[in-house]
Design a protein around this motif. Structure first.
Motif, short mmCIF file in Angstrom:
data_model
loop_
_atom_site.label_atom_id
_atom_site.label_comp_id
_atom_site.label_asym_id
_atom_site.label_seq_id
_atom_site.Cartn_x
_atom_site.Cartn_y
_atom_site.Cartn_z
N ALA A 192 83.74 5.67 46.44
CA ALA A 192 82.30 5.89 46.31
C ALA A 192 81.72 6.51 47.57
O ALA A 192 80.85 7.40 47.51
CB ALA A 192 81.61 4.57 45.99
N TRP A 193 82.19 6.05 48.73
CA TRP A 193 81.68 6.59 50.01
C TRP A 193 82.11 8.04 50.18
O TRP A 193 81.32 8.89 50.63
CB TRP A 193 82.18 5.71 51.16
CG TRP A 193 81.64 6.10 52.51
CD1 TRP A 193 80.38 6.48 52.81
CD2 TRP A 193 82.37 6.13 53.74
NE1 TRP A 193 80.25 6.75 54.17
CE2 TRP A 193 81.47 6.52 54.75
CE3 TRP A 193 83.69 5.85 54.09
CZ2 TRP A 193 81.84 6.66 56.09
CZ3 TRP A 193 84.07 5.95 55.42
CH2 TRP A 193 83.16 6.36 56.40
N ARG A 194 83.34 8.35 49.82
CA ARG A 194 83.80 9.73 49.91
C ARG A 194 82.97 10.64 49.01
O ARG A 194 82.62 11.76 49.38
CB ARG A 194 85.29 9.82 49.54
CG ARG A 194 86.22 9.39 50.65
CD ARG A 194 87.65 9.26 50.17
NE ARG A 194 88.61 9.25 51.26
CZ ARG A 194 89.89 8.92 51.14
NH1 ARG A 194 90.37 8.58 49.94
NH2 ARG A 194 90.70 8.94 52.18
N ASP A 195 82.64 10.15 47.84
CA ASP A 195 81.81 10.94 46.92
C ASP A 195 80.43 11.23 47.51
O ASP A 195 79.82 12.26 47.20
CB ASP A 195 81.65 10.21 45.58
CG ASP A 195 82.93 10.20 44.76
OD1 ASP A 195 83.82 11.02 45.06
OD2 ASP A 195 83.04 9.37 43.84
N ARG A 196 79.93 10.32 48.35
CA ARG A 196 78.62 10.51 48.99
C ARG A 196 78.72 11.35 50.25
O ARG A 196 77.70 11.60 50.91
CB ARG A 196 78.00 9.15 49.34
CG ARG A 196 77.68 8.28 48.12
CD ARG A 196 76.80 7.09 48.51
NE ARG A 196 77.43 6.24 49.52
CZ ARG A 196 78.22 5.19 49.24
NH1 ARG A 196 78.50 4.91 47.97
NH2 ARG A 196 78.73 4.46 50.21
N GLY A 197 79.91 11.77 50.63
CA GLY A 197 80.06 12.63 51.80
C GLY A 197 80.77 11.98 52.97
O GLY A 197 81.12 12.66 53.94
N ASP A 203 78.69 0.78 54.22
CA ASP A 203 79.25 -0.05 53.15
C ASP A 203 79.88 -1.30 53.74
O ASP A 203 80.78 -1.24 54.58
CB ASP A 203 80.30 0.74 52.37
CG ASP A 203 80.83 -0.05 51.19
OD1 ASP A 203 80.32 0.12 50.09
OD2 ASP A 203 81.76 -0.87 51.41
#
Length: 368
Positions: A192-197, A203
């Motif tokens: 999820a964090w990777r998807d947000r950049g 987190d």
């Protein structure tokens, strides 16, 4: 000058938590903002960082190194300072601190001197402290399994580093669950964090993961505590919230940084846990003339083999020197009071000064 005062004035220091100094020039507004830790916005037009305990301390203790009288007027100080390039100021102030080893948190990036440059400008040794949140951001931008990437990066960087550090205090605070997360939860949070950049880690799952990976490595883990800029919710940085985490931290040394206004809570934790240490860096600079009272409070509950020196200097090279100057003055006044009251011997006072100045840090960081 007494033997105790003379010893404290010249004892070699290990600055166990510090950042790089500026290398590029700037205007007076940048300098004055560099003397204000809490405010993350430019200072108001009516305000001046010179009108603070730290500002007065700069004029009292740094002005003579620039060839000015003590308590030089702010404009005179700024005019004289402006005649030097920042690296030349560093070559003046850093060696004057009397530090043999600088433990440099490199997590603030390329805006300031790196480890090699700190060593060159000071003529002393410099060691890296690896910021866990930076490792997380590097792992987030690496292909493959996040947990494996984090471990690989952390272990590679720690081959030449002496400690890790977390700014959990700025990323949600200490209150709440700090147990080790399950692998599946780490994978989901990382995706999820990777998807947000993958920028500015907040987190909680991944922050917890980083802390426990640091414990596994076993090198000292530094934690920002208390006083800092307004991005931290100060009430959530009380180290007493760390009790459950500390109970499960094993033998890994945990170093509580800055501690103000929670120095007494930190002192209790240093007494309660064999692996907990504390310092007063950053706070001593900003308390200025009031720092002797703060240093005396550090000496209340914490065992003397658990207290460390640091400046937490960052930006203006004056802060790297001033932390040392104010600590020398403050420790002298605090322990001289104990000796004069016939509660300590002068011999014991000198030994405690040595423990805090360098011996404790040399032991826990295994400095050659």
């Amino acid at each position: 000058m007494t033997a105790l005062a003379e010893h404290a004035d010249t004892v070699p220091l290990v600055d166990q938590h510090v950042h790089g100094c500026w290398l590029d020039g700037g205007d007076r507004a940048r300098f004055e903002n560099g003397l204000n830790e809490a405010n993350t916005a430019p200072l108001a037009d009516f305000d001046s960082a010179f009108d603070s305990q730290l500002g007065f301390a700069v004029r009292a203790h740094c002005a003579p190194l620039l060839g000015l009288p003590r308590y030089a007027e702010p404009q005179d100080y700024w005019d004289r300072r402006s005649s030097f390039a920042e690296p030349d100021l560093a070559r003046l102030f850093l060696p004057a601190a009397g530090v043999t080893d600088w433990l440099v948190d490199t997590g603030l990036g390329p805006r300031v001197a790196d480890i090699a440059t700190v060593a060159d400008l000071s003529g002393d040794r410099a060691w890296e402290v690896v910021r866990l949140e930076e490792v997380a951001e590097q792992a987030a931008h690496t292909a493959g399994n996040y947990a494996d990437a984090f471990r690989e990066i952390l272990h590679a960087r720690l081959r030449h580093a002496v400690a890790t550090k977390s700014i959990l205090a700025y990323r949600g605070g200490f209150d709440g669950d700090l147990s080790a997360p399950a692998a599946a939860d780490v994978a989901a949070a990382a995706a999820a964090w990777r998807d947000r950049g993958g920028r500015r880690l907040t987190d909680r799952t991944l922050l917890r993961f980083g802390l426990h990976e640091a414990l596994t490595v076993g090198k000292p883990l530094q934690l920002h505590v208390g006083f800092g800029d307004r991005d931290a919710d100060l009430h959530r940085t009380n180290p007493l919230y760390l009790l459950d985490f500390l109970r499960g931290s094993g033998d890994t040394p945990i170093v509580l940084l800055h501690t103000y206004p929670y120095e007494r809570e930190a002192g209790y934790l240093a007494q309660a846990f064999n692996n907990v240490y504390l310092d007063g860096g950053l706070s001593i600079n900003h308390l200025g003339a009031r720092s002797p009272a703060f240093i005396a409070r550090l000496l209340e509950l914490a065992p003397f083999r658990k207290i460390l020196y640091s400046s937490d200097g960052y930006g203006p090279a004056e802060l790297h020197y001033l932390g040392a100057r104010l600590w020398r003055i403050g420790i002298t006044r605090a322990v001289t009071g104990f000796v004069d009251a016939d509660q300590w011997s002068e011999r014991d006072a000198i030994r405690v000064v040595d423990l805090i100045a360098h011996r404790n840090a040399q032991r826990i960081y295994q400095l050659a």
